[in-house]
Design a protein around this motif. Structure first.
Motif, PDB file in Angstrom:
ATOM      1  N   LYS A 191      90.102  86.737  21.547  1.00 38.45           N
ATOM      2  CA  LYS A 191      89.637  87.081  22.624  1.00 38.45           C
ATOM      3  C   LYS A 191      87.535  87.798  22.259  1.00 38.45           C
ATOM      4  CE  LYS A 191      90.683  89.805  26.625  1.00 38.45           C
ATOM      5  NZ  LYS A 191      92.044  91.048  27.126  1.00 38.45           N
ATOM      6  N   GLN A 248      88.733  82.964  24.075  1.00 41.86           N
ATOM      7  CA  GLN A 248      88.397  83.399  25.257  1.00 41.86           C
ATOM      8  C   GLN A 248      87.397  84.172  25.741  1.00 41.86           C
ATOM      9  OE1 GLN A 248      91.932  85.427  27.271  1.00 41.86           O
ATOM     10  NE2 GLN A 248      90.076  86.858  28.432  1.00 41.86           N
ATOM     11  N   ASN A 256      84.804  85.861  28.952  1.00 44.29           N
ATOM     12  CA  ASN A 256      84.005  85.630  29.412  1.00 44.29           C
ATOM     13  C   ASN A 256      83.392  87.698  29.942  1.00 44.29           C
ATOM     14  OD1 ASN A 256      87.858  87.319  29.590  1.00 44.29           O
ATOM     15  ND2 ASN A 256      86.899  87.778  27.544  1.00 44.29           N
TER      16      ASN A 256
END
Length: 210
Positions: free
Chosen positions: A114, A200, A202
């Motif tokens: 992440k 991921q 962002n």
């Protein structure tokens, strides 16, 4: 007898060596970004930084549908004259069906990265990320609940950047934001085709009225 035993042991050792050689030929999928940057066509760069890394076990879900049957006060089923359970009938004349979502482990594992939120400028722009990989990868287009402002776009093909393979580039573009900072950030997933490595990324976007 000793000679036969020696031949047998040699055969076992050869078999074990062959297995080791086969295992050594297995190449695990890899995916990263090199450099760890998001770069606009105008030269603006943003650093890709990890927020967290997780070892994951993937799950899947299926829908289990069962007919609902009438129950007695003691918890037993109501039976008809033939000894069969009596189904519950709805006001529309159809059986009432109980739907349950069952989640199970698929046996597939992976590593989930992440990344920290990157806040892009308010102007419309196109960006490039260099992917370094030995496998096929996927990057599905994000579909927001509100306005679509982030698009997977490939400058080289004048198409999309939804998939690729090996060392390659991921492109995306943004539209101009005349309002305030976007409320809904974009989680852009990029992962190997077997999902063993997943990122991921962002993205948010500033607004001209901030």
């Amino acid at each position: 007898m000793r000679k036969l035993l020696g031949i047998a042991l040699v055969g076992v050792m050869f078999s074990m060596q062959a297995c080791d050689d086969e295992d050594s030929l297995i190449v695990l999928p890899e995916l990263t970004f090199d450099p760890m940057l998001v770069t606009s066509t105008g030269g603006q760069s943003y650093i890709l930084e990890e927020e967290a890394v997780y070892d994951t076990a993937y799950t899947n879900t299926y829908e289990k549908r069962d007919t609902t049957f009438e129950m007695n006060a003691d918890g037993t089923f109501v039976l008809d004259a033939d000894g069969k359970k009596v189904p519950v009938i709805g006001s529309d004349g159809n059986y009432i069906i109980k739907v349950e979502n069952i989640t199970f482990l698929t046996g597939k594992t992976g590593v989930f990265h992440k990344m920290k939120l990157i806040k892009l400028e308010s102007k419309a722009d196109t960006f490039i990320i260099h992917i370094k990989s030995n496998a096929k990868w996927l990057a599905p287009q994000y579909s927001p609940k509100k306005a679509q402002w982030f698009f997977n776009y490939n400058l080289r093909t004048d198409g999309n950047s939804l998939m690729g393979g090996g060392d390659s580039y991921f492109y995306f573009r943004t539209i101009r934001n005349k309002n305030k900072t976007r409320v809904e950030p974009v989680p852009q997933y990029i992962f190997t085709s077997d999902s063993s490595v997943m990122y991921q990324l962002n993205f948010g976007q500033a607004g001209e009225r901030d």
